[in-house]
Design a protein around this motif. Structure first.
Motif, PDB file in Angstrom:
ATOM      1  N   ARG A  26       0.835  -1.197   0.000  1.00  0.00           N
ATOM      2  CA  ARG A  26       0.000   0.000   0.000  1.00  0.00           C
ATOM      3  C   ARG A  26       0.877   1.256   0.000  1.00  0.00           C
ATOM      4  NH1 ARG A  26      -4.320   2.140   3.481  1.00  0.00           N
ATOM      5  NH2 ARG A  26      -3.873   0.496   4.986  1.00  0.00           N
TER       6      ARG A  26
ATOM      7  N   THR C  99      -8.506  -2.455   6.330  1.00  0.00           N
ATOM      8  CA  THR C  99      -8.422  -1.783   5.035  1.00  0.00           C
ATOM      9  C   THR C  99      -7.922  -2.816   4.044  1.00  0.00           C
ATOM     10  OG1 THR C  99      -7.777   0.193   6.263  1.00  0.00           O
ATOM     11  CG2 THR C  99      -7.539   0.276   3.863  1.00  0.00           C
ATOM     12  N   VAL C 119     -11.032   0.004  -2.887  1.00  0.00           N
ATOM     13  CA  VAL C 119     -10.464  -0.221  -1.561  1.00  0.00           C
ATOM     14  C   VAL C 119     -11.603  -0.198  -0.549  1.00  0.00           C
ATOM     15  CG1 VAL C 119      -8.831   0.609   0.186  1.00  0.00           C
ATOM     16  CG2 VAL C 119      -8.280   0.860  -2.250  1.00  0.00           C
ATOM     17  N   HIS C 121     -12.839   0.129   3.295  1.00  0.00           N
ATOM     18  CA  HIS C 121     -12.470   0.661   4.609  1.00  0.00           C
ATOM     19  C   HIS C 121     -13.529   0.191   5.592  1.00  0.00           C
ATOM     20  CE1 HIS C 121      -9.631   3.429   2.540  1.00  0.00           C
ATOM     21  NE2 HIS C 121     -10.538   3.381   1.606  1.00  0.00           N
TER      22      HIS C 121
END
Lengths: 141, 141, 141
Positions: A26, C99, C119, C121
């Motif tokens: 990341r 995450t 992505v 979260h």
């Protein structure tokens, strides 16, 4: 003389390596080159592109990737490094030999993602409780 | 009479299965058919292609895959089997029912990768400390 | 006053979260909207599409996804949500901040798969021994 354990404690190692790759990649995908370099050992070697000499040491990795990323400067591309199919073996003298598939997903606005398939050949070591990459060599399909 | 545990020790099972798939699929991707067949039990069943009868026993798997791979003989293709989203449940009589997504990435020189999406339905068993596939049925999206 | 552990027991948490995502996403991919909603807490928040207000509560998620899935009603598409590169951190007041990369694979008969990269979260919590999603916000590449 060092001894190599014949069998790893996968229950401990495996999730730790997965968590490590998640945070390491990341950083790279967010183009935090210094952060990414700090996940390598001080004396690390990182060979990521055929025909390009490997980067050595953290500062060498920062320099190399800063140079390498210049080609992306005007490219509105989001990269995502997917690492999976991780094969862990004990390394000579401690640490882990980690061989894993890596799929690089490159996303540009309004376009279909583009993929690059490669294999990561890593040696990972524990330095004062932190997992770090000592060496990484990438081979491309 | 066998008893089935209602809950798995995921901390032990899960990384073990991930490590198993990593080594098993790399053997297949490197076209080591005998090595791949040795990750199945002696009496295994492996159904990988609709309309094709399942292969049975290790030697049957070797024979079937040797035949199946002939179509790739002149194809400079590198396959990568990505297994993820693994769902583990205890199997009747011991072992694990493992249902997982599999994405086959096919890479040919100078071309964009081609993808095949499928689901693996496995039964995995421990044979003398080694995890092996007792049965595998693939369904395609 | 709650205390937050500085370090997670990854050996326990990590496989549990992977198993959780595997079952949760399969429910979604099989269009079992009620089943999927039941993997969220009663008071959950789920923001999956930019410009669309987040769904709240389980019944709100069912309603929102039922409405959202109408667009797929005549589309012979099989979706597969691949979740990987999971980064776990302790959440304030207990639970996990997770995450993760998510690649949505959309497969239609006779066509090449289409991919969406995003992505996730998440905040995940343990409710009476069950892992559940308390909140999920998706960002798209």
């Amino acid at each position: 003389m060092t001894t190599v354990p014949t069998q790893l404690d996968l229950g401990t190692c495996y999730p730790r390596v997965q968590q490590f790759y998640a945070t390491q990649m990341r950083l790279l995908d967010e183009r935090d080159i210094t952060g990414y370099a700090s996940t390598f050992t001080e004396d690390a070697e990182f060979a990521h592109t055929p025909g390009r000499p490997p980067a050595r040491t953290r500062s060498g990795i920062v320099e190399d990737l800063t140079d390498f990323h210049r080609r992306f400067a005007d490219d509105p591309m989001q990269r995502r490094h997917w690492v999976n199919m991780i094969d862990l073996k004990p390394a000579d003298g401690g640490g882990l030999v980690s061989t894993a598939y890596c799929l690089v997903v490159k996303v540009r606005p309004g376009k279909e993602p583009v993929f690059v398939s490669c294999v990561m050949h890593d040696v990972l070591v524990d330095v004062e409780g932190q997992l770090l990459t000592r060496s990484r060599h990438i081979t491309y399909d």
